[in-house]
Design a protein around this motif. Structure first.
Motif, PDB file in Angstrom:
ATOM      1  N   GLY A   1       0.821  -1.215   0.000  1.00 19.70           N
ATOM      2  CA  GLY A   1       0.000   0.000   0.000  1.00 19.70           C
ATOM      3  C   GLY A   1       0.848   1.254   0.000  1.00 19.70           C
TER       4      GLY A   1
ATOM      5  N   VAL B   1      -2.841  -2.612   6.863  1.00 17.07           N
ATOM      6  CA  VAL B   1      -3.810  -1.711   7.481  1.00 17.07           C
ATOM      7  C   VAL B   1      -3.088  -0.388   7.776  1.00 17.07           C
ATOM      8  CG1 VAL B   1      -5.252  -1.391   9.537  1.00 17.07           C
ATOM      9  CG2 VAL B   1      -5.014  -3.655   8.500  1.00 17.07           C
TER      10      VAL B   1
ATOM     11  N   ALA C   1      -4.595   2.202   1.712  1.00 15.17           N
ATOM     12  CA  ALA C   1      -5.784   1.911   2.520  1.00 15.17           C
ATOM     13  C   ALA C   1      -6.487   3.205   2.930  1.00 15.17           C
ATOM     14  CB  ALA C   1      -5.394   1.109   3.756  1.00 15.17           C
TER      15      ALA C   1
ATOM     16  N   VAL D   1     -11.605   0.073   0.558  1.00 15.07           N
ATOM     17  CA  VAL D   1     -10.394  -0.752   0.670  1.00 15.07           C
ATOM     18  C   VAL D   1     -10.781  -2.158   1.107  1.00 15.07           C
ATOM     19  CG1 VAL D   1      -9.922   0.134   2.992  1.00 15.07           C
ATOM     20  CG2 VAL D   1      -8.108  -0.960   1.745  1.00 15.07           C
TER      21      VAL D   1
ATOM     22  N   PHE E   1      -8.902  -5.622   2.444  1.00  9.02           N
ATOM     23  CA  PHE E   1      -7.608  -6.145   2.906  1.00  9.02           C
ATOM     24  C   PHE E   1      -7.454  -7.608   2.519  1.00  9.02           C
ATOM     25  CE2 PHE E   1      -8.332  -2.547   5.774  1.00  9.02           C
ATOM     26  CZ  PHE E   1      -7.176  -1.843   5.502  1.00  9.02           C
TER      27      PHE E   1
END
Ligand code: M6R
Length: 618
Positions: A358, A384, A389, A395, A397
């Motif tokens: 990310g 996270v 994110a 978003v 995960f």
């Protein structure tokens, strides 16, 4: 890119920083160093060495035996400017060694700043862009500003993306302080009891705390033994939420395996369970995280799937699913090309970003581009609190847990699953035709069996080991496939290339005859992937053609009775599942192949030369 650790508190700063750097070494490993503020006062002690931590910095610390210290900063480097050597290693100091800086990122205007500072009489020692920072801070310290104010002032002159940690000497009165700065590159503050941390990645903090603040772009953090204060880029004090991280410390350890990569490969069935948990309904994919995209999807006329490296390969594999299940054109895009390709973007274009970390600079630049064009955006990431994110409208995960090895494995296969689920979820909003419905039903029905199939594959590695032995003796390998199998071939060749240093190329099997087949000669390994029934005969002809030129064929198939198996030198069989899911199993098989080949060639599997886990520069 590089890894940063900072500590202030009652423990030994040397030990905390060393432990943190080991956990961040996957971010860069051509040199490492630390700057320590002695408890008894006096000058900062800087120890830095070229090479991996165990071969450079660790013996350096033993030799120099620094004084006990309660505050310090450390760095593990992936060189962008200046060769990897002791002098260019971080930390860098000002003229008299009173303050030290570690830096992740690039200072684009370092040349002009360096010239200006040299003209003012500052003495530079290294070739790196970072060194302008301590001299700039020194310039403002000398005007009477305190460390925080001077760092803020210095930052106004820096162009580029960077995260910084700054420390200065103390008179022994226990007033040590650390300053952290986040500008594009990630930096987090860890909060313990009477102790505080800075780190570029949560992994460094896991042994000490799970309470973290993820700094916003432009933020400054000021840490003392008594507490912390945060400021935004305008210098106003701000409040940021403390987040609790649920990764446990063991997840970021090797757990008895020789390399993180094999540990992470073996973790895949569990990672798939986590990725699928609660997301596979009886007749639909369930992704409550998609709060915005479903409400705008009927106004979407095209989809772009954007990523780099392995994440791009996941996008390539997912593209047909988006096209078929949403019934609109979909394209997979390499972020570094997309950002300068002047793409046609607007509110009718959905852009899906794929990035393990990310934090990949090219991918984030595309996110900015898409957002400024008004595109709806979805981010798929494993981290996270990462920039992706936080920046994307929605978003999802991957839930793969920390991935430390530079080579992506479990995050790739979980990305494949998440991409497919997103295509199913958005497609169901628009309604499916019969063909799409059948594909979705097959995926939903077979997905829960996937982890078991993964275990089956992991329990039967004999053929993969034999193929690895063959590959280990070659310097060129071809991967061929069609459709989804070509996407898998692209990832297979990258994995082999990056960790075994064998030159490998992936070709769409039907394209080989248009030129590259000239390179097939006696014995050259050709890994031919054939898992799609409607393309099996076409693949058979392409494999015949490669074999006729002397190619040594390893067929990767889900059908042991595949007629092509008769002419192959080796056959790797992956369990048979829904066609959409097969790239996940092929991905696992090819990761094992690359891993075993690299081990046989005695390569540093987790830390391949010239690479870094997270590429936060262009
Ligand atoms: O963190 P990201 O997924 O955005 O990283 C993109 C690439 O750098 C990455 O996928 C790289 O190609 C792999 N680590 C190679 O195994």
């Amino acid at each position: 890119m590089c890894g940063i650790v900072g500590y202030i508190g009652d423990r030994s700063a040397t030990e905390v920083i060393m432990e943190g750097l080991r956990r961040l070494e996957y971010r860069g490993y051509d040199s490492a160093g630390m700057a320590l503020v002695p408890r008894s006062g006096g000058s900062i002690q800087v120890i830095k060495r070229q090479g991996e931590i165990d071969k450079g910095l660790a013996p350096g610390i033993r030799e120099e035996s620094p004084d006990p210290s309660a505050a310090g900063i450390g760095h593990t480097r992936w060189a962008t400017h200046g060769r990897p050597n002791d002098i260019n290693a971080h930390p860098h100091t000002d003229c008299d060694g009173g303050l030290a800086v570690v830096h992740n990122g690039i200072i684009e205007n370092y040349f002009e700043l360096g010239r200006e500072l040299r003209n003012e009489g500052h003495v530079f020692r290294s070739d790196v862009d970072t060194e302008v920072i301590p001299h700039l801070v020194e310039r403002y310290r000398k005007t009477g500003l305190d460390l925080l104010e001077a760092t803020m002032k210095a930052s106004t002159y820096l162009r580029g993306a960077y995260a910084l940690a700054v420390v200065e000497s103390d008179d022994g009165s226990g007033n040590e302080a650390l300053v952290g700065v986040r500008k594009e590159s990630p930096l987090i503050v860890g909060i313990g009891e009477g102790e505080y941390f800075l780190a570029s990645d949560i992994a460094a903090l896991l042994p000490y705390t799970r309470d973290v603040i993820i700094l916003e772009n432009g933020d400054f953090a000021f840490l003392t033994r008594e507490g912390y204060r945060l400021y935004d880029q305008g210098g106003e004090e701000v409040h940021r939420e403390v987040e609790r991280v649920d990764w446990d410390a063991d997840a970021a350890e090797r757990g008895g395996h020789p390399h993180f990569m094999i540990k992470e490969i073996l973790e895949q069935p569990e990672a798939w369970v986590a990725a699928l948990q609660g997301r596979v309904g009886s007749d639909r994919a369930q992704l409550p995280e998609l709060k915005n995209a479903p409400s705008v999807v009927d106004g979407i006329s095209q989809v772009h799937l954007v990523g780099c490296g392995t994440s791009y390969h996941a996008a390539v594999a997912a593209r047909p699913q988006f096209e078929r299940l949403l019934g609109i054109p979909a394209r997979a895009e390499i972020a570094s090309e997309f950002r300068y390709g002047d793409p046609l973007l607007g509110p009718d274009t959905l852009v899906v970003f794929v990035s393990q970390s990310g934090e990949t600079a090219d991918t984030l630049a595309c996110l900015d581009l898409a957002k400024s064009a008004g595109c709806p955006t979805i981010g798929i990431t494993n981290v996270v609190g990462s920039s992706l994110a936080r920046g994307a409208d929605d978003v999802v995960f991957t839930r793969a847990g920390p991935e430390i090895s530079v080579a992506s494995t479990k995050t790739y296969t979980t990305q494949l699953l998440i991409l497919d689920l997103i295509a199913c979820h958005l497609g169901s909003v628009l309604g499916f035709d019969d063909d799409a419905r059948a594909r979705v039903d097959a995926l939903l029905e077979r997905a829960p069996d996937l982890p078991g199939m993964g275990w089956e594959l992991l329990d039967n590695q004999e053929v993969i080991l034999r193929v690895a032995e063959y590959l280990a003796g070659w310097e060129d390998v071809f991967f061929i496939g069609r459709g989804l199998d070509f996407a898998a071939a692209m990832e297979g060749q990258l994995k082999l290339k990056e960790i075994s240093y064998i030159h490998a190329e992936a070709y769409p099997a039907g394209e080989l005859k248009h030129g590259s087949i000239a390179l097939i000669e006696q014995g050259i390994p050709v890994i031919a992937i054939s898992t799609q029934d409607h393309l099996r005969e076409k693949m058979a002809s392409n494999v015949e053609a490669a074999r006729a030129r002397g190619g040594w064929i390893c067929l990767v198939t889900d059908r042991p009775d595949d007629s092509t198996a008769q002419i192959a030198d080796e056959v790797i069989v992956v369990p048979r599942t829904a066609e959409i899911l097969t790239p996940v199993l092929v991905g696992l098989a090819l990761q094992l192949l690359a891993y075993h080949t690299a081990v046989l060639r005695d390569c540093p599997v987790d830390k391949p030369r010239n690479l870094a886990k997270s590429v936060t520069v262009e």
